[in-house]
Write a protein that holds these residues in place. Structure first.
Motif, mmCIF file in Angstrom:
data_model
loop_
_atom_site.group_PDB
_atom_site.id
_atom_site.type_symbol
_atom_site.label_atom_id
_atom_site.label_comp_id
_atom_site.label_asym_id
_atom_site.label_seq_id
_atom_site.Cartn_x
_atom_site.Cartn_y
_atom_site.Cartn_z
ATOM 1 N N ALA A 1 -0.008 -0.149 15.119
ATOM 2 C CA ALA A 1 1.124 -0.834 14.471
ATOM 3 C C ALA A 1 1.446 -0.236 13.101
ATOM 4 O O ALA A 1 2.473 -0.548 12.513
ATOM 5 C CB ALA A 1 0.812 -2.319 14.323
ATOM 6 N N ILE A 2 0.560 0.627 12.595
ATOM 7 C CA ILE A 2 0.746 1.158 11.240
ATOM 8 C C ILE A 2 1.729 2.320 11.255
ATOM 9 O O ILE A 2 1.525 3.301 11.972
ATOM 10 C CB ILE A 2 -0.598 1.630 10.644
ATOM 11 C CG1 ILE A 2 -1.531 0.434 10.429
ATOM 12 C CG2 ILE A 2 -0.385 2.365 9.330
ATOM 13 C CD1 ILE A 2 -2.893 0.799 9.870
ATOM 14 N N GLY A 3 2.783 2.187 10.461
ATOM 15 C CA GLY A 3 3.741 3.267 10.286
ATOM 16 C C GLY A 3 4.557 3.579 11.528
ATOM 17 O O GLY A 3 5.240 4.606 11.580
ATOM 18 N N LEU B 1 -0.313 -6.775 4.272
ATOM 19 C CA LEU B 1 -0.449 -5.503 3.577
ATOM 20 C C LEU B 1 0.650 -4.623 4.160
ATOM 21 O O LEU B 1 0.620 -4.299 5.354
ATOM 22 C CB LEU B 1 -1.841 -4.921 3.837
ATOM 23 C CG LEU B 1 -2.282 -3.770 2.942
ATOM 24 C CD1 LEU B 1 -2.194 -4.118 1.460
ATOM 25 C CD2 LEU B 1 -3.726 -3.365 3.257
ATOM 26 N N ALA B 2 1.631 -4.297 3.323
ATOM 27 C CA ALA B 2 2.803 -3.555 3.804
ATOM 28 C C ALA B 2 2.792 -2.145 3.254
ATOM 29 O O ALA B 2 2.552 -1.943 2.061
ATOM 30 C CB ALA B 2 4.079 -4.270 3.362
ATOM 31 N N GLY B 3 3.021 -1.161 4.111
ATOM 32 C CA GLY B 3 3.116 0.224 3.671
ATOM 33 C C GLY B 3 4.565 0.567 3.340
ATOM 34 O O GLY B 3 5.015 0.419 2.207
ATOM 35 N N SER C 1 3.534 -2.339 10.004
ATOM 36 C CA SER C 1 4.995 -2.473 10.163
ATOM 37 C C SER C 1 5.506 -3.865 9.776
ATOM 38 O O SER C 1 6.408 -4.401 10.416
ATOM 39 C CB SER C 1 5.409 -2.101 11.590
ATOM 40 O OG SER C 1 5.048 -0.762 11.871
ATOM 41 N N HIS D 1 -9.339 1.740 4.988
ATOM 42 C CA HIS D 1 -8.032 1.811 5.658
ATOM 43 C C HIS D 1 -8.136 2.758 6.853
ATOM 44 O O HIS D 1 -8.881 3.737 6.820
ATOM 45 C CB HIS D 1 -6.973 2.307 4.671
ATOM 46 C CG HIS D 1 -5.590 2.215 5.216
ATOM 47 N ND1 HIS D 1 -5.063 3.157 6.054
ATOM 48 C CD2 HIS D 1 -4.643 1.258 5.077
ATOM 49 C CE1 HIS D 1 -3.835 2.788 6.394
ATOM 50 N NE2 HIS D 1 -3.551 1.634 5.815
ATOM 51 N N ASN E 1 0.871 -1.176 0.000
ATOM 52 C CA ASN E 1 0.000 0.000 0.000
ATOM 53 C C ASN E 1 0.902 1.218 0.000
ATOM 54 O O ASN E 1 1.478 1.563 1.029
ATOM 55 C CB ASN E 1 -0.893 -0.044 1.255
ATOM 56 C CG ASN E 1 -1.711 1.218 1.426
ATOM 57 O OD1 ASN E 1 -1.869 2.002 0.492
ATOM 58 N ND2 ASN E 1 -2.239 1.414 2.634
ATOM 59 N N GLU F 1 -5.555 -4.566 10.561
ATOM 60 C CA GLU F 1 -4.482 -3.580 10.655
ATOM 61 C C GLU F 1 -4.643 -2.721 11.908
ATOM 62 O O GLU F 1 -5.300 -1.677 11.868
ATOM 63 C CB GLU F 1 -4.517 -2.667 9.432
ATOM 64 C CG GLU F 1 -4.284 -3.382 8.127
ATOM 65 C CD GLU F 1 -3.558 -2.484 7.139
ATOM 66 O OE1 GLU F 1 -2.515 -2.893 6.658
ATOM 67 O OE2 GLU F 1 -4.032 -1.364 6.908
ATOM 68 N N LYS G 1 0.190 4.329 -0.348
ATOM 69 C CA LYS G 1 -0.416 5.555 0.206
ATOM 70 C C LYS G 1 -0.133 6.721 -0.758
ATOM 71 O O LYS G 1 -0.115 6.504 -1.963
ATOM 72 C CB LYS G 1 0.104 5.799 1.624
ATOM 73 C CG LYS G 1 0.018 4.519 2.466
ATOM 74 C CD LYS G 1 0.331 4.703 3.900
ATOM 75 C CE LYS G 1 0.222 3.355 4.606
ATOM 76 N NZ LYS G 1 0.350 3.448 6.041
#
Ligand code: PGA
Length: 253
Positions: A171-173, A232-234, A213, A95, A9, A167, A11
């Motif tokens: 834990a995101i970013g 799903l990885a940013g 992450s 999201h 992803n 998600e 972004k």
């Protein structure tokens, strides 16, 4: 069997030139689509060019969002019909950044899920989780409610094809991934919820991803868990070399 799904992803990152160069660099280094599905979600401005450049490769290109109507006076929105027309196979919906910054509610997510499926695309339904504590009852209710509302009115034959991403927003970013057991617990809870809504058989077919992450250091353990079918990885999807490692997780130690 559920084919592993490795998603990126992006972004609001990269430029059109970088996006196309990324696809060109990456496309020969990915596993066969029947073995592992690889999908990158990007800005709507890049999608046509990325789709052209990924032809005859296993890479699939996804949208990060769309609106729930096909046409109309909705300035600035992206029509699901126009995404289907350029042959986008997947659309991310709900999201946590869209929930937080753009007030996307569970009801809006449900309308978007319907519009994506109506246009013969597959939604990647993101399920947020803000509590940061897996032993709280509220946490479970929060997740169950998101899944139940997102799938309201979707019948079981159609539901089998959706992808769900667990998600936790903490834990995101953040570089602070959920532990393997926390990620598995969230994905297990989602699978139980799907079994309650539909049946064990339907729940067994739906792919559930973990996001937050993910990197080449934690993906192997995550992918060993019984209810985690992909990621799903940013951040880790922004460099071709990093995404190639995730896509080829079976070869990582
Ligand atoms: P991250 O983002 O991998 O940078 O934590 C994941 C996501 O937002 O889907």
């Amino acid at each position: 069997m559920r084919v592993p799904f490795i998603g990126g992803n992006w972004k609001m990152n990269l430029s059109l030139t970088e996006a196309v160069a990324f696809v060109d660099e990456l496309k020969q280094q990915l596993p066969d689509k029947n073995e592992v599905e690889t999908v990158i979600a990007a800005s709507p401005l890049f999608l046509s060019a990325m789709i052209d450049h990924s032809l005859n490769s296993p890479l699939q290109i996804a949208a990060e969002n769309c609106f729930y109507e096909d046409y109309g006076a909705f300035t600035g929105e992206v029509s699901p019909k126009s995404l289907a027309e350029i042959k986008v196979p997947y659309v991310i919906v709900g999201h946590s950044e869209r929930r937080r910054y753009f007030n996307e509610t569970n009801d809006i997510v449900n309308k978007k899920v319907h519009s994506i499926l109506r246009n013969q695309m597959t939604p990647i339904i993101c399920c947020d989780e803000t509590m940061g504590s897996l032993d709280s009852g509220d946490h479970f209710a929060w997740v169950v409610n998101q899944i139940t509302t997102a799938l309201h009115g979707i019948d079981e034959e159609v539901a089998k094809q959706v992808v769900i991403a667990y998600e936790p927003s903490w834990a995101i970013g953040t570089g602070n991934s959920a532990s393997t057991s926390e990620a598995e617990e969230g994905c297990y809870l989602i699978r139980q919820t799907l079994a309650d809504i539909y049946s064990d058989e339907v729940a067994d077919e739906i792919r559930i991803l973990y996001g937050g992450s993910v990197n080449d250091q934690n993906i192997v353990k995550l992918m060993q868990e019984p209810d985690i079918d992909g990621v799903l990885a940013g951040k880790a999807s922004l460099q071709p070399s990093e995404f190639v490692k995730l896509a080829n997780f079976k070869r990582l130690k």
